[in-house]
Design a protein around this motif. Structure first.
Motif, PDB file in Angstrom:
ATOM      1  N   PHE A 110       9.268  -0.450   4.703  1.00  0.00           N
ATOM      2  CA  PHE A 110       8.569  -1.688   4.398  1.00  0.00           C
ATOM      3  C   PHE A 110       9.409  -2.674   3.597  1.00  0.00           C
ATOM      4  N   GLU A 111      10.713  -2.518   3.668  1.00  0.00           N
ATOM      5  CA  GLU A 111      11.606  -3.460   3.020  1.00  0.00           C
ATOM      6  C   GLU A 111      12.115  -4.473   4.043  1.00  0.00           C
ATOM      7  N   GLY A 112      12.568  -5.604   3.559  1.00  0.00           N
ATOM      8  CA  GLY A 112      13.203  -6.571   4.444  1.00  0.00           C
ATOM      9  C   GLY A 112      12.243  -7.339   5.328  1.00  0.00           C
ATOM     10  N   MET A 113      12.462  -7.279   6.640  1.00  0.00           N
ATOM     11  CA  MET A 113      11.796  -8.170   7.571  1.00  0.00           C
ATOM     12  C   MET A 113      10.318  -7.859   7.804  1.00  0.00           C
ATOM     13  N   LEU A 114       9.870  -6.652   7.524  1.00  0.00           N
ATOM     14  CA  LEU A 114       8.508  -6.272   7.881  1.00  0.00           C
ATOM     15  C   LEU A 114       7.470  -7.167   7.207  1.00  0.00           C
ATOM     16  N   LEU A 115       7.761  -7.596   5.977  1.00  0.00           N
ATOM     17  CA  LEU A 115       6.844  -8.472   5.253  1.00  0.00           C
ATOM     18  C   LEU A 115       6.653  -9.796   5.980  1.00  0.00           C
ATOM     19  N   MET A 154       0.825  -1.195   0.000  1.00  0.00           N
ATOM     20  CA  MET A 154       0.000   0.000   0.000  1.00  0.00           C
ATOM     21  C   MET A 154       0.869   1.259   0.000  1.00  0.00           C
ATOM     22  N   VAL A 155       1.881   1.283   0.893  1.00  0.00           N
ATOM     23  CA  VAL A 155       2.754   2.453   0.969  1.00  0.00           C
ATOM     24  C   VAL A 155       3.543   2.617  -0.327  1.00  0.00           C
ATOM     25  N   HIS A 156       4.053   1.514  -0.872  1.00  0.00           N
ATOM     26  CA  HIS A 156       4.782   1.600  -2.147  1.00  0.00           C
ATOM     27  C   HIS A 156       3.887   2.193  -3.233  1.00  0.00           C
ATOM     28  N   ARG A 157       2.662   1.704  -3.334  1.00  0.00           N
ATOM     29  CA  ARG A 157       1.745   2.175  -4.372  1.00  0.00           C
ATOM     30  C   ARG A 157       1.415   3.650  -4.192  1.00  0.00           C
ATOM     31  N   ALA A 158       1.184   4.060  -2.947  1.00  0.00           N
ATOM     32  CA  ALA A 158       0.794   5.447  -2.686  1.00  0.00           C
ATOM     33  C   ALA A 158       1.947   6.414  -2.924  1.00  0.00           C
ATOM     34  N   VAL A 159       3.136   6.057  -2.452  1.00  0.00           N
ATOM     35  CA  VAL A 159       4.276   6.976  -2.537  1.00  0.00           C
ATOM     36  C   VAL A 159       4.889   6.964  -3.933  1.00  0.00           C
ATOM     37  N   GLU A 160       5.207   5.773  -4.417  1.00  0.00           N
ATOM     38  CA  GLU A 160       5.901   5.679  -5.702  1.00  0.00           C
ATOM     39  C   GLU A 160       4.943   5.740  -6.885  1.00  0.00           C
ATOM     40  N   GLY A 161       3.720   5.240  -6.701  1.00  0.00           N
ATOM     41  CA  GLY A 161       2.770   5.230  -7.806  1.00  0.00           C
ATOM     42  C   GLY A 161       1.971   6.509  -7.928  1.00  0.00           C
ATOM     43  N   GLN A 162       1.654   7.152  -6.768  1.00  0.00           N
ATOM     44  CA  GLN A 162       0.805   8.341  -6.779  1.00  0.00           C
ATOM     45  C   GLN A 162       1.524   9.605  -6.333  1.00  0.00           C
ATOM     46  N   GLY A 163       2.712   9.453  -5.773  1.00  0.00           N
ATOM     47  CA  GLY A 163       3.432  10.624  -5.283  1.00  0.00           C
ATOM     48  C   GLY A 163       2.840  11.205  -4.011  1.00  0.00           C
ATOM     49  N   TRP A 164       2.139  10.380  -3.239  1.00  0.00           N
ATOM     50  CA  TRP A 164       1.507  10.846  -2.018  1.00  0.00           C
ATOM     51  C   TRP A 164       2.449  10.731  -0.819  1.00  0.00           C
ATOM     52  N   THR A 213       5.218   9.434   9.591  1.00  0.00           N
ATOM     53  CA  THR A 213       5.273   9.328   8.137  1.00  0.00           C
ATOM     54  C   THR A 213       5.851   7.976   7.759  1.00  0.00           C
ATOM     55  N   LEU A 214       5.198   7.296   6.827  1.00  0.00           N
ATOM     56  CA  LEU A 214       5.638   5.982   6.375  1.00  0.00           C
ATOM     57  C   LEU A 214       6.259   6.093   4.991  1.00  0.00           C
ATOM     58  N   THR A 215       7.403   5.482   4.817  1.00  0.00           N
ATOM     59  CA  THR A 215       8.111   5.506   3.538  1.00  0.00           C
ATOM     60  C   THR A 215       8.332   4.080   3.053  1.00  0.00           C
ATOM     61  N   PRO A 216       8.533   3.902   1.743  1.00  0.00           N
ATOM     62  CA  PRO A 216       8.786   2.554   1.231  1.00  0.00           C
ATOM     63  C   PRO A 216       9.973   1.870   1.899  1.00  0.00           C
ATOM     64  N   SER A 262      -1.005  -7.480   0.038  1.00  0.00           N
ATOM     65  CA  SER A 262      -0.446  -6.655  -1.032  1.00  0.00           C
ATOM     66  C   SER A 262      -1.503  -6.281  -2.064  1.00  0.00           C
ATOM     67  N   ILE A 263      -2.312  -7.267  -2.453  1.00  0.00           N
ATOM     68  CA  ILE A 263      -3.371  -7.013  -3.432  1.00  0.00           C
ATOM     69  C   ILE A 263      -4.371  -5.993  -2.903  1.00  0.00           C
ATOM     70  N   PHE A 264      -4.816  -6.191  -1.662  1.00  0.00           N
ATOM     71  CA  PHE A 264      -5.793  -5.283  -1.070  1.00  0.00           C
ATOM     72  C   PHE A 264      -5.229  -3.876  -0.930  1.00  0.00           C
ATOM     73  N   GLY A 265      -3.960  -3.769  -0.516  1.00  0.00           N
ATOM     74  CA  GLY A 265      -3.351  -2.451  -0.322  1.00  0.00           C
ATOM     75  C   GLY A 265      -3.270  -1.655  -1.605  1.00  0.00           C
TER      76      GLY A 265
END
Length: 340
Positions: free
Chosen positions: A38-43, A1-11, A32-35, A277-280
């Motif tokens: 959400f890398e590495g162990m968080l998944l 969700m964060v990846h899509r919002a930040v990198e995909g929408q610039g939010w 503030t949440l950044t991509p 991931s799909i839902f986000g």
């Protein structure tokens, strides 16, 4: 969700600490949440890095002196103080119901994501967390079976399921249970005993029984350990009740295991990671398209969305005439009495 919002929408994405409780603090508790976060162990982690709450209904917030007060306006003020443009809420039927009321009152664009191990949200075949809880419960049955067979015992496994028996039913089928008791179907101790005695007649020296925590005694009274601060019943103990009744009725040596919150932790299964991931991504896309008051869902092997009004305050329970109950009976599992 964060990846899509930040990198995909610039939010810019802001995470709220402790759910709605974080918006009651001044200043509001958020980050503030950044991509990169959400890398590495968080998944691979269970739970939430932001914290959450399941008490303190903002429309009837409890105080130590026993009084309650409507604090919904304070939560909306906290949301405005963060200068946010929309909200993506993640939770079960109860959480989404409260968030929808807040969003309507405050004019907040809201998209919901179903997340509950009980899998009891209407309109979606899958809720985040259910697959992992199901794996844990099935794994427990896999571990109980050898010791049950070695020691000539009936093993009773109590699993979560506050309003519905989805975990018990699916785990019971997957784990080779002989008896599955869920709140949606009436049962008789004589029916359970009959199944266990039938196994004995076939020279089987053990049995596996799965029971959902919300199952009631035969007389319809609930088995609870008390109540939460908000007055919600704290289920737990029906496994021991069923175990005692089986021992009394059959003379079998019975052992009871209560999984409890073990089902809510551990490494998420690939299925749960995939659905999250799909839902986000779909939730972000809905907000970007100007949509609001909707929940993402999984149906027919595809991601869809539907009005939140069709979802909230309508828990999805096991269908007594559905495929899973039919399958369990077809496998010779006792799943309660047939209401028809």
């Amino acid at each position: 969700m964060v990846h899509r919002a930040v990198e995909g929408q610039g939010w810019q994405v802001v995470g709220l600490h402790k759910g709605t409780a974080g918006l009651l603090s001044r200043p509001p508790e958020a980050e503030t949440l950044t991509p990169h976060r959400f890398e590495g162990m968080l998944l691979r982690m269970a739970g939430t890095i932001l914290g959450t709450t399941n008490k303190g209904d903002p429309f009837a917030f409890p105080y130590p002196d026993g009084t309650v007060r409507d604090r919904s306006d304070e939560i909306i003020e906290g949301f405005r103080a963060l200068e946010l443009d929309g909200l993506i809420g993640i939770g079960g039927d109860g959480s989404l119901s409260i968030l929808r009321r807040l969003a309507q009152q405050g004019g907040i664009p809201l998209i919901g994501i179903p997340k509950t191990i009980d899998n009891d949200v209407v309109g979606t075949e899958v809720a985040i967390g259910h697959a992992t809880a199901l794996w844990v419960a099935t794994d427990a049955l896999d571990r109980l079976q050898p010791t049950a067979a070695s020691h000539d015992r009936v093993m009773v496994l109590e699993v979560m399921g506050r309003d519905a028996g989805h975990i018990a039913l699916s785990a019971g089928i997957s784990g080779g249970a002989d008896v599955i008791i869920i709140p949606e179907l009436p049962y008789r101790i004589e029916g359970i005993a009959g199944k266990i005695n039938a196994l004995r007649a076939e020279d089987r020296n053990f049995a596996l029984v799965v029971v959902a925590e919300a199952v009631r005694r035969e007389d319809g009274t609930p088995v609870v350990q008390g109540h939460s601060d908000s007055g919600q019943a704290l289920y737990g103990g029906v496994g021991h009740y069923i175990g005692r009744r089986i021992a009394e009725t059959t003379g079998a040596e019975v052992r009871v295991t209560v999984l409890g919150h073990v089902q809510r932790g551990g490494t998420p299964t690939p299925r749960d990671r995939l659905m999250a991931s799909i839902f986000g991504v779909h939730a972000v896309d809905l907000l970007a398209a100007g949509q609001s008051d909707r929940m993402v869902a999984w149906s027919g092997r595809n991601v869809v969305d539907l009005p939140l009004a069709e979802v909230v305050d309508r828990p999805h329970r096991v269908d007594p005439q559905g495929a899973l109950v039919h399958t369990a009976r077809g496998l010779g599992i006792y799943v309660g009495e047939d209401p028809s």
